[in-house]
Design a protein around this motif. Structure first.
Motif, PDB file in Angstrom:
ATOM      1  N   GLY A 152       0.817  -1.204   0.000  1.00  0.00           N
ATOM      2  CA  GLY A 152       0.000   0.000   0.000  1.00  0.00           C
ATOM      3  C   GLY A 152       0.849   1.252   0.000  1.00  0.00           C
ATOM      4  N   GLY A 153       0.442   2.237  -0.753  1.00  0.00           N
ATOM      5  CA  GLY A 153       1.152   3.509  -0.801  1.00  0.00           C
ATOM      6  C   GLY A 153       2.208   3.531  -1.886  1.00  0.00           C
ATOM      7  N   VAL A 154       2.660   4.728  -2.208  1.00  0.00           N
ATOM      8  CA  VAL A 154       3.646   4.884  -3.273  1.00  0.00           C
ATOM      9  C   VAL A 154       5.058   4.996  -2.740  1.00  0.00           C
ATOM     10  N   ALA A 155       5.219   5.171  -1.439  1.00  0.00           N
ATOM     11  CA  ALA A 155       6.543   5.300  -0.849  1.00  0.00           C
ATOM     12  C   ALA A 155       6.862   4.071  -0.016  1.00  0.00           C
ATOM     13  N   ALA A 156       8.142   3.816   0.180  1.00  0.00           N
ATOM     14  CA  ALA A 156       8.560   2.703   1.038  1.00  0.00           C
ATOM     15  C   ALA A 156       8.209   3.032   2.486  1.00  0.00           C
ATOM     16  N   HIS A 157       7.698   2.061   3.184  1.00  0.00           N
ATOM     17  CA  HIS A 157       7.312   2.239   4.582  1.00  0.00           C
ATOM     18  C   HIS A 157       8.087   1.266   5.447  1.00  0.00           C
ATOM     19  N   SER A 158       8.246   1.617   6.716  1.00  0.00           N
ATOM     20  CA  SER A 158       8.945   0.720   7.622  1.00  0.00           C
ATOM     21  C   SER A 158       7.984  -0.057   8.512  1.00  0.00           C
ATOM     22  N   ILE A 159       6.694   0.236   8.440  1.00  0.00           N
ATOM     23  CA  ILE A 159       5.758  -0.471   9.318  1.00  0.00           C
ATOM     24  C   ILE A 159       5.588  -1.911   8.849  1.00  0.00           C
ATOM     25  N   ASP A 160       5.395  -2.825   9.804  1.00  0.00           N
ATOM     26  CA  ASP A 160       5.287  -4.242   9.466  1.00  0.00           C
ATOM     27  C   ASP A 160       3.888  -4.665   9.052  1.00  0.00           C
ATOM     28  N   ASN A 161       2.886  -3.881   9.362  1.00  0.00           N
ATOM     29  CA  ASN A 161       1.501  -4.277   9.127  1.00  0.00           C
ATOM     30  C   ASN A 161       0.899  -3.508   7.954  1.00  0.00           C
ATOM     31  N   LEU A 162       1.684  -3.287   6.937  1.00  0.00           N
ATOM     32  CA  LEU A 162       1.275  -2.519   5.776  1.00  0.00           C
ATOM     33  C   LEU A 162       0.294  -3.305   4.918  1.00  0.00           C
ATOM     34  N   LYS A 185      -3.019 -16.228  -3.649  1.00  0.00           N
ATOM     35  CA  LYS A 185      -3.041 -14.762  -3.547  1.00  0.00           C
ATOM     36  C   LYS A 185      -3.286 -14.437  -2.078  1.00  0.00           C
ATOM     37  N   LEU A 186      -2.314 -13.834  -1.435  1.00  0.00           N
ATOM     38  CA  LEU A 186      -2.469 -13.432  -0.048  1.00  0.00           C
ATOM     39  C   LEU A 186      -2.673 -11.927  -0.019  1.00  0.00           C
ATOM     40  N   LEU A 187      -3.747 -11.483   0.624  1.00  0.00           N
ATOM     41  CA  LEU A 187      -4.033 -10.059   0.725  1.00  0.00           C
ATOM     42  C   LEU A 187      -4.092  -9.665   2.194  1.00  0.00           C
ATOM     43  N   ARG A 188      -3.492  -8.543   2.511  1.00  0.00           N
ATOM     44  CA  ARG A 188      -3.636  -7.961   3.845  1.00  0.00           C
ATOM     45  C   ARG A 188      -4.298  -6.609   3.581  1.00  0.00           C
ATOM     46  N   GLN A 189      -5.601  -6.546   3.898  1.00  0.00           N
ATOM     47  CA  GLN A 189      -6.369  -5.358   3.520  1.00  0.00           C
ATOM     48  C   GLN A 189      -7.363  -4.973   4.601  1.00  0.00           C
ATOM     49  N   MET A 190      -7.529  -3.682   4.772  1.00  0.00           N
ATOM     50  CA  MET A 190      -8.405  -3.141   5.805  1.00  0.00           C
ATOM     51  C   MET A 190      -9.865  -3.514   5.565  1.00  0.00           C
ATOM     52  N   ARG A 191     -10.257  -3.693   4.312  1.00  0.00           N
ATOM     53  CA  ARG A 191     -11.671  -3.906   4.019  1.00  0.00           C
ATOM     54  C   ARG A 191     -12.142  -5.323   4.280  1.00  0.00           C
ATOM     55  N   ALA A 194     -14.094 -11.449   8.362  1.00  0.00           N
ATOM     56  CA  ALA A 194     -13.279 -12.249   9.271  1.00  0.00           C
ATOM     57  C   ALA A 194     -11.955 -12.508   8.619  1.00  0.00           C
ATOM     58  N   GLY A 195     -10.993 -12.674   8.691  1.00  0.00           N
ATOM     59  CA  GLY A 195      -9.742 -13.032   8.076  1.00  0.00           C
ATOM     60  C   GLY A 195      -8.836 -13.483   9.162  1.00  0.00           C
ATOM     61  N   LEU A 196      -7.841 -14.148   8.799  1.00  0.00           N
ATOM     62  CA  LEU A 196      -6.837 -14.574   9.758  1.00  0.00           C
ATOM     63  C   LEU A 196      -6.086 -13.320  10.180  1.00  0.00           C
ATOM     64  N   ARG A 197      -6.001 -13.080  11.470  1.00  0.00           N
ATOM     65  CA  ARG A 197      -5.375 -11.832  11.927  1.00  0.00           C
ATOM     66  C   ARG A 197      -4.030 -12.126  12.575  1.00  0.00           C
ATOM     67  N   TYR A 198      -3.061 -11.334  12.185  1.00  0.00           N
ATOM     68  CA  TYR A 198      -1.701 -11.502  12.665  1.00  0.00           C
ATOM     69  C   TYR A 198      -1.218 -10.213  13.300  1.00  0.00           C
ATOM     70  N   VAL A 215      -5.281  -5.733  10.848  1.00  0.00           N
ATOM     71  CA  VAL A 215      -5.539  -5.893   9.414  1.00  0.00           C
ATOM     72  C   VAL A 215      -5.743  -7.365   9.088  1.00  0.00           C
ATOM     73  N   PRO A 216      -6.906  -7.731   8.538  1.00  0.00           N
ATOM     74  CA  PRO A 216      -7.159  -9.132   8.200  1.00  0.00           C
ATOM     75  C   PRO A 216      -6.224  -9.643   7.104  1.00  0.00           C
ATOM     76  N   ILE A 217      -5.862 -10.900   7.209  1.00  0.00           N
ATOM     77  CA  ILE A 217      -5.088 -11.596   6.191  1.00  0.00           C
ATOM     78  C   ILE A 217      -6.068 -12.484   5.429  1.00  0.00           C
ATOM     79  N   CYS A 218      -6.111 -12.337   4.122  1.00  0.00           N
ATOM     80  CA  CYS A 218      -7.020 -13.097   3.287  1.00  0.00           C
ATOM     81  C   CYS A 218      -6.183 -13.956   2.340  1.00  0.00           C
TER      82      CYS A 218
END
Length: 160
Positions: free
Chosen positions: A47-57, A67-73, A82-86, A91-94
């Motif tokens: 997510g985003g156009v710049a490099a981020h240091s956060i782990d939960n991006l 296809k693994l998605l980590r998305q707020m929606r 529901a998604g697997l949450r880490y 942020v759910p993991i789909c």
């Protein structure tokens, strides 16, 4: 499997130019010429156009057939968000199989080992990416002036 980061190296190879050190992409020219079957086994999107240091991006890992998605929606209508949450549990993991083109059947809970493997690949990719910091180039005053004439903006601390 290709990625948008493969476009620049492809264009540079076509015109005979050397790609910059540390870029993420790979030239697709051998693929386009039929000399190679694939470019990569895994593609990442963050997510985003710049490099981020956060782990939960928010982002995605594409590693056929997964296809693994980590998305707020959340993870589709049938998942009731529901998604697997880490990690910090926000942020759910789909996880979807490539045959599930509409991404309606989140199978993360039934495939935790696949989820963990893909998250590990993503984390390792991020580690290697953070090492590509680049280096300050020493540009001649003539080249800097030519860049300015062509519209390049040096306001971000680059050469004067």
């Amino acid at each position: 499997l290709t990625s948008h980061v493969d476009i620049l190296p492809t264009l540079l190879e076509i015109v005979g130019a050397m790609p910059p050190t540390g870029i993420d992409g790979t030239s697709m020219l051998p693929l386009l010429k039929g000399e190679q079957e694939d470019i990569r086994a895994v593609a990442f999107s963050e997510g985003g156009v710049a490099a981020h240091s956060i782990d939960n991006l928010p982002g995605a890992v594409f590693a056929p057939p997964w296809k693994l998605l980590r998305q707020m929606r959340g993870c589709g209508e049938n998942s009731m968000n529901a998604g697997l949450r880490y990690e910090d549990n926000r942020v759910p993991i789909c996880l979807y199989h490539e045959d599930d083109v509409d991404q309606q059947n989140n199978v993360a809970l039934e495939n935790k080992e696949v989820v963990q493997e893909l998250l590990t690949l993503w984390k390792e990719f991020r580690k290697t990416r953070s090492k590509n910091t680049g280096e300050q180039l020493q540009l001649t005053p003539e080249f800097v002036e030519e860049l300015r004439r062509n519209g390049y903006n040096f306001q971000s601390g680059a050469p004067k």
